[in-house]
Enzyme design. Structure first.
Site, short mmCIF file in Angstrom:
data_model
loop_
_atom_site.label_atom_id
_atom_site.label_comp_id
_atom_site.label_asym_id
_atom_site.label_seq_id
_atom_site.Cartn_x
_atom_site.Cartn_y
_atom_site.Cartn_z
CG HIS A 147 114.65 43.65 45.71
ND1 HIS A 147 114.66 43.85 47.20
CD2 HIS A 147 113.14 42.81 45.41
CE1 HIS A 147 113.74 44.55 47.60
NE2 HIS A 147 112.41 43.29 47.06
CE1 TYR B 3 108.32 36.40 51.12
CE2 TYR B 3 107.70 38.45 50.34
CZ TYR B 3 108.32 37.28 51.07
OH TYR B 3 109.92 37.64 50.86
CB THR C 175 112.21 40.58 54.47
OG1 THR C 175 113.25 39.86 53.66
CG2 THR C 175 112.60 42.54 54.38
#
Length: 790
Positions: free
Chosen positions: A474, A605, A618
């Site tokens: 990630h 979230y 993001t």
């Protein structure tokens, strides 16, 4: 001993490099030099082309031609301009001689053309950056835009000019602005109000006010200064402090997975599907290197940042003792993949001896050879001595860094490790088949502790029945980039000519003599290292650690509770008829489901992108709003009429949609607070408010996987519903909460991936999916009743 077995292995030498023991062939040297020169040429060409965008050489040529025409003609209307040009030419000494005027015309026209071109370049670039700072279009329906937005759209297209290459838009994207402290604090306090009692909210407000009056101005000034010189004032800190400094294992805690087509597959053969996908991924890799990937444009007008695509291939997260490092290898190094089969690693070159990419059929034959070779060696202790080596990447990061340096930092282990880390990506030719979506997804997320090299940017898994999935690291980038890659591959699989009669490509299209054979990687696995590998595998499966007087689970595949299910009752087609955003509709269903299960609300979230800005990643959408709470309570307490509930639902949906758009427009607040916290720590300050704000647990962590990023992709339609991907998922952020990923592929259905921990007594993923489906059904019933009554 393992080192003795390695020493007796016959060295593998490529035949094309030598001829009967003589010097290197001149043809090989010529090809190598030629490939290097071509690579440099395209790289320089792309740099020049990107540097000139949104202008082009065509603009320069037009200006030079116009100046030359004005100078050699004698129109009265252009006399003043003509005289200026000739007077400018007097500054240059040009020997007189026939024809005297031609050199002067050429020099003057070229100089004026270059000056004009440079001025035009910067005017258009900064004008485009200014235009792209406008965000009013986000808040308007594409079918009913205002006159202002339509004019703006026309100006953007005019200034943008020619179609950009992959990274051409980067220099014209606006930089992420720093929100005001007042705006961030007010929005944060409003977002957490439904979670706390009035006394807790008052205490938090006092802490916020103290922060506002004391150190906040200093921290804000630092962020503003950084935003002036940094490409993005958040991204480098976000990657370092959120990802690379994390010491937890990557499996479940950080990496995520994606799945292939839902119910369709082009072939039943493992080697064929692997060959087809490897070919498509390498084609996409070459398109990125040659900047032929069409940059993503929202509404076919507004560009988004493509920075993350640079690290999609050939990237590895290297463990370090303090914080990890993202290492990317360029195309000259990362020209191979690494194949894992039954614990044996192979290097597979994806280019032939002439420097051409392998055709699908050639890749298939190579993979079939690997399957046969690995299966024939399955009883060989020497060949499989490194089985489970990938389990080291499941360890806590500092522990893995130390073991990597000690056991893989020299000799043959270092050489083999370098091949793994420099690979474009890894593939695992799995021996097991998983029929159910949940079982397959669980394997893709954490494997069995032996088959996933979690540090690689991508690991693809191909199953014996022809299906595949992907595990992604990630830190280098976010899921939409991987989703774009897989959408590109799916498009070619469904509509292209990738497969012939169930096989990959055409056998007549290759010259097998030019194909390099796979090379088995060897490892020196001592008894001590073998013991560590075994312990790492056990750690991945079931390990507890004692810390702060509490036993807590660091990493446990068996503890993961995952459920993947398709909702078939309706999809976004029905939701749109209700005049509610599909994303908002699902988020409200999640809030209703959680409240029904726990009789309380959860801090939620939802990830949104900030790629409208340079190097954006993001922002957090806090989906739990006052309006959402009011709607949920009206459904649970059942004290409102159907019309009132529908009004509350639609109002909450509008608020959520605006909140999502605000986050895309740099008007969110979570990343700003994160940056304030980093600056606070860096300057040696302490803030109770920032500490409390950033340590609140995300009980519900949610994300929507994008499905249609390629313009005009016909595979995402109701006719191709069986070919749409179920998407992917991730592990729960909180041990007491849920991780929810959902896919909205087309108009008829949804996909949900829900994860939690079995060790938590209050969570159950199957039960929560049932609650989600019940909530969706109840919300649909509101509109059904309204239609019946009307």
């Amino acid at each position: 001993m393992a080192e003795a077995r390695s020493a007796t292995k016959e060295p593998i030498v490529h035949v094309e490099d030598f001829e009967e023991g003589q010097d290197v062939k001149w043809k090989v040297a010529w090809r190598s030099w030629r490939r290097t020169m071509l690579r440099r040429f395209f790289r320089v060409r792309n740099l020049i082309k990107n540097g000139m965008w949104p202008t082009s050489l065509w603009n320069l040529g037009v200006v030079v031609a116009l100046v030359a025409i004005v100078m050699v003609t004698d129109y009265p209307i252009m006399k003043v301009v003509n005289d200026k040009f000739w007077n400018f030419g007097e500054y240059f000494y040009i020997p007189k001689g026939p024809p005297y005027f031609l050199p002067k015309v050429v020099i003057v026209s070229c100089l004026i053309g270059v000056i004009f071109f440079i001025v035009l370049l910067f005017i258009r670039r900064y004008l485009l950056r200014l235009l792209l700072s406008y965000r009013g279009w986000l808040y308007q329906n594409p079918k009913s835009q205002s006159i202002k937005t339509l004019i703006w759209c026309i100006l953007v297209r005019i200034v943008s000019g020619s179609t950009p290459t992959t990274f051409a838009c980067q220099l014209s994207l606006p930089r992420l602005p720093v929100p005001s402290v007042d705006s961030t604090l007010n929005k944060f306090l409003e977002s957490v109000e439904p979670l706390f009692t009035s006394e807790e909210n008052e205490r938090l407000k006092k802490e916020a006010e103290e922060f506002r009056k004391t150190i906040a101005p200093k921290l804000q000034s630092l962020l503003v200064l950084k935003s002036w010189w940094a490409t993005n004032y958040i991204t480098d800190w976000w990657e370092k402090y959120i990802y690379l400094m994390g010491r937890s294992p990557l499996a479940i805690n950080s990496n995520y997975y994606t799945m292939d087509n839902g119910f369709w597959k082009p072939t039943e053969h493992q080697s064929t599907r692997a060959a087809g996908l490897c070919y498509m991924l390498m084609q996409f890799k070459r398109k990125i290197e040659h900047e032929q990937v069409v940059p993503l444009l929202i509404r076919n007008t507004i560009p988004v940042c493509m920075y993350q695509y640079e690290r999609l291939f050939g990237t590895t997260r290297v463990p370090r003792e303090d914080f990890d490092e993202i290492v990317h290898y360029d195309s000259s190094v990362s020209k191979h993949i690494v194949v894992l089969r039954k614990g044996i690693y192979y290097k597979l070159d994806m280019f032939d001896t002439a420097g051409q990419p392998l055709a699908p059929y050639a890749i298939e034959k190579q993979i079939e050879w690997i399957l046969q070779d690995a299966d024939s060696q399955q009883e060989s202790e020497g060949a499989r001595s490194a089985e489970g080596l990938a389990s080291l990447t499941t360890l806590e990061r500092t522990d893995w860094a130390r073991k990597r340096t000690k056991y893989l930092g020299s000799g043959i282990n270092q050489e083999s490790l370098a091949i793994v880390e420099k690979a474009a990506f890894m593939i695992n030719l799995e021996t097991r088949t998983f029929e159910g979506f949940t079982e397959r997804a669980k394997f893709l997320l954490h494997g069995d502790g032996k088959v996933i090299w979690f540090d690689k940017s991508m690991c693809l898994h191909f199953f014996p029945d022809g299906r595949y999935g992907l595990t992604a690291e990630h830190s280098w980038g976010d899921a939409p980039v991987v989703a774009h890659l897989l959408e590109y591959s799916a498009y070619e699989e469904v509509l292209g000519e990738l497969y012939k009669d169930g096989r990959a490509g055409n056998p007549d299209s290759i010259n097998q003599d030019k194909v390099k054979p796979p090379v088995q990687l060897h490892w020196n696995v001592t008894d001590e290292l073998a013991k560590i590998i075994n312990e790492a595998g056990l750690f991945a499966k079931d390990t507890f650690s004692f810390s702060s007087l509490y036993f807590f689970l660091l990493q446990n595949n068996e503890d993961l509770d995952l459920c993947v299910r398709r909702h078939m009752d309706f999809g976004k087609g029905f939701v749109k008829s209700c005049k509610v955003s599909p994303d908002a509709f699902i988020q409200l269903a999640l809030q209703l489901a959680y409240y029904r299960e726990n009789s309380k609300f959860a801090l939620t979230y939802e990830a949104s992108m900030t790629r409208l800005y340079l190097n954006g990643r993001t922002e957090t959408v806090r989906s739990l709003t006052k309006e959402a709470c009011e709607f949920v309570k009206s459904m649970v307490e059942d004290n409102r009429t159907t019309e009132e509930k529908i009004h509350l639902l639609q109002n909450a949906g509008k608020v959520h949609q605006k909140l999502y758009r605000d986050c895309m427009s740099a008007e969110g607040w979570d990343r700003h607070m994160f940056a304030l916290y980093v600056a606070c720590k860096g300057l040696g300050y302490e803030s109770d408010f920032l500490h409390h704000a950033l340590t609140l647990p995300w009980t519900l962590s949610t994300s929507q996987t994008p499905q249609q990023q390629m313009v005009g992709n016909p595979t995402i339609t109701p006719e191709h519903a069986d070919k749409a991907s179920p998407g992917g998922g991730f592990g729960p952020v909180s041990d007491q909460g849920y991780g929810v990923s959902y896919m909205i592929p087309e108009d008829t259905h949804f996909w949900f991936h829900v994860s939690s921990k079995k060790s938590c007594p209050t969570t159950n993923s199957d039960r929560f999916v049932d609650q989600i489906f019940t909530s969706l059904g109840e919300m649909k019933q509101l509109f059904t009743v309204q239609q019946n009554e009307s």
